[in-house]
Design a protein around this motif. Structure first.
Motif, PDB file in Angstrom:
ATOM      1  N   ILE A  29       0.858  -1.185   0.000  1.00 10.00           N
ATOM      2  CA  ILE A  29       0.000   0.000   0.000  1.00 10.00           C
ATOM      3  C   ILE A  29       0.892   1.232   0.000  1.00 10.00           C
ATOM      4  N   CYS A  30       0.610   2.158  -0.897  1.00  4.73           N
ATOM      5  CA  CYS A  30       1.374   3.403  -0.987  1.00  4.73           C
ATOM      6  C   CYS A  30       0.401   4.580  -1.024  1.00  4.73           C
ATOM      7  N   SER A  31       0.747   5.655  -0.352  1.00  2.00           N
ATOM      8  CA  SER A  31      -0.097   6.850  -0.352  1.00  2.00           C
ATOM      9  C   SER A  31       0.696   8.051  -0.838  1.00  2.00           C
ATOM     10  N   ASN A  32      -0.029   9.014  -1.363  1.00  2.00           N
ATOM     11  CA  ASN A  32       0.593  10.199  -1.945  1.00  2.00           C
ATOM     12  C   ASN A  32      -0.043  11.442  -1.332  1.00  2.00           C
ATOM     13  N   ILE A  33       0.750  12.226  -0.599  1.00  2.00           N
ATOM     14  CA  ILE A  33       0.272  13.478  -0.019  1.00  2.00           C
ATOM     15  C   ILE A  33       0.474  14.561  -1.073  1.00  2.00           C
ATOM     16  N   PHE A  78       4.444   9.195  -0.208  1.00  3.79           N
ATOM     17  CA  PHE A  78       5.049  10.229  -1.042  1.00  3.79           C
ATOM     18  C   PHE A  78       4.600  11.611  -0.568  1.00  3.79           C
ATOM     19  N   PHE A  79       5.541  12.510  -0.338  1.00  6.52           N
ATOM     20  CA  PHE A  79       5.232  13.914  -0.080  1.00  6.52           C
ATOM     21  C   PHE A  79       5.713  14.725  -1.274  1.00  6.52           C
ATOM     22  N   GLN A  80       4.881  15.617  -1.770  1.00  9.79           N
ATOM     23  CA  GLN A  80       5.216  16.352  -2.978  1.00  9.79           C
ATOM     24  C   GLN A  80       5.808  17.734  -2.715  1.00  9.79           C
ATOM     25  N   ASN A  81       5.877  18.152  -1.484  1.00 11.23           N
ATOM     26  CA  ASN A  81       6.582  19.404  -1.199  1.00 11.23           C
ATOM     27  C   ASN A  81       7.108  19.397   0.231  1.00 11.23           C
ATOM     28  N   LEU A  95       9.130   8.499   2.050  1.00  4.61           N
ATOM     29  CA  LEU A  95       9.685   9.043   0.818  1.00  4.61           C
ATOM     30  C   LEU A  95       9.313  10.498   0.717  1.00  4.61           C
ATOM     31  N   PHE A  96      10.255  11.318   0.283  1.00  7.77           N
ATOM     32  CA  PHE A  96       9.994  12.742   0.114  1.00  7.77           C
ATOM     33  C   PHE A  96      10.190  13.115  -1.338  1.00  7.77           C
ATOM     34  N   ALA A  97       9.179  13.656  -1.958  1.00  5.30           N
ATOM     35  CA  ALA A  97       9.267  14.077  -3.360  1.00  5.30           C
ATOM     36  C   ALA A  97       9.075  15.572  -3.449  1.00  5.30           C
ATOM     37  N   ASP A  98      10.062  16.261  -3.943  1.00  3.26           N
ATOM     38  CA  ASP A  98       9.987  17.705  -4.118  1.00  3.26           C
ATOM     39  C   ASP A  98       9.877  18.000  -5.606  1.00  3.26           C
ATOM     40  N   LEU A  99       8.650  18.170  -6.106  1.00  8.94           N
ATOM     41  CA  LEU A  99       8.455  18.360  -7.534  1.00  8.94           C
ATOM     42  C   LEU A  99       8.936  19.729  -7.991  1.00  8.94           C
ATOM     43  N   GLN A 100       8.932  20.691  -7.072  1.00  6.87           N
ATOM     44  CA  GLN A 100       9.383  22.025  -7.450  1.00  6.87           C
ATOM     45  C   GLN A 100      10.860  21.988  -7.860  1.00  6.87           C
ATOM     46  N   ASN A 101      11.647  21.225  -7.092  1.00  5.28           N
ATOM     47  CA  ASN A 101      13.067  21.092  -7.412  1.00  5.28           C
ATOM     48  C   ASN A 101      13.345  19.883  -8.299  1.00  5.28           C
ATOM     49  N   ARG A 102      12.274  19.171  -8.637  1.00  8.08           N
ATOM     50  CA  ARG A 102      12.347  18.049  -9.568  1.00  8.08           C
ATOM     51  C   ARG A 102      13.310  16.967  -9.096  1.00  8.08           C
ATOM     52  N   ASN A 103      13.207  16.623  -7.822  1.00  3.83           N
ATOM     53  CA  ASN A 103      14.003  15.499  -7.357  1.00  3.83           C
ATOM     54  C   ASN A 103      13.229  14.728  -6.314  1.00  3.83           C
TER      55      ASN A 103
END
Length: 200
Positions: free
Chosen positions: A109-113, A149-152, A172-180
């Motif tokens: 199970i995976c979730s995306n904030i 997943f965190f997007q910011n 997991l930390f996902a920073d889409l603004q910095n694209r990494n």
């Protein structure tokens, strides 16, 4: 071949933000199932062989009987489909999908904030009380997630400060603004590069 279920609030979020992901799964031979409030945006996916379920999700609904109906429906679909992986998007799918997936025995199970919304930014007493409730619920369901997943950074830091951050191996930390993307898996630091293609 894996069976992958995507749970979201409404169809257009799937078509706008998950199209390439779904196409990648299909190209690999995986089976994809979508649960959300149905819109015509899902028709192209159905033409590709994706199974869709119209669930009674009201984004801002607070009727306990309606919410219970939604939770039961999600559980029934999970038991029927027996997915290998659940990918949840937005607050209600994150909460309900995680809990019902765990009860249904789904292995991954995976979730995306994607954003915390007015619940976490509002200043009224009602919002503050509701915010604490959501934090507790997130803390409870996160334990059933393999990856969150965190997007910011702001959302990630908010959960970290509130001590509701999940286990290091599962976060997991996902920073889409910095694209990494940066996360730790079994103590190993992993860095990925994200690029978004824009159609003209």
């Amino acid at each position: 071949m894996k069976k992958i279920v995507l749970v979201a609030n409404v169809g257009f979020t799937i078509s706008n933000f998950r199209k390439e992901l779904i196409e990648t799964f299909l190209d690999k031979g995986d089976e994809v199932v979508i649960l959300c409030k149905r819109t015509d945006d899902l028709k192209p996916f159905e033409d590709l062989g994706v199974k869709t379920y119209n669930i009674p999700l009201v984004r801002h609904g607070m009727n306990p009987f309606k919410e219970l109906e939604l939770v039961i429906e999600i559980y029934k679909i999970f038991k029927l489909e027996k997915p290998d992986i659940i990918l949840n998007y937005t607050i209600k799918p994150n909460l309900y999908g995680s809990l019902m997936g765990a009860i249904a025995g789904v292995p991954t199970i995976c979730s995306n904030i994607t954003g915390l919304g007015v619940v976490f930014t509002g200043r009224s007493l009602k919002r503050k009380i509701f915010r604490q409730l959501i934090k507790v619920l997130y803390w409870f369901v996160f334990r059933y997630n393999k990856i969150v997943f965190f997007q910011n950074k702001d959302d990630f830091n908010l959960f970290a400060k509130a001590t509701f951050k999940v286990n290091e191996q599962l976060s997991l930390f996902a920073d889409l603004q910095n694209r990494n993307v940066s996360y730790k898996a079994n103590g190993v630091q992993v860095n990925l590069v994200i690029k978004r293609a824009n159609r003209k």
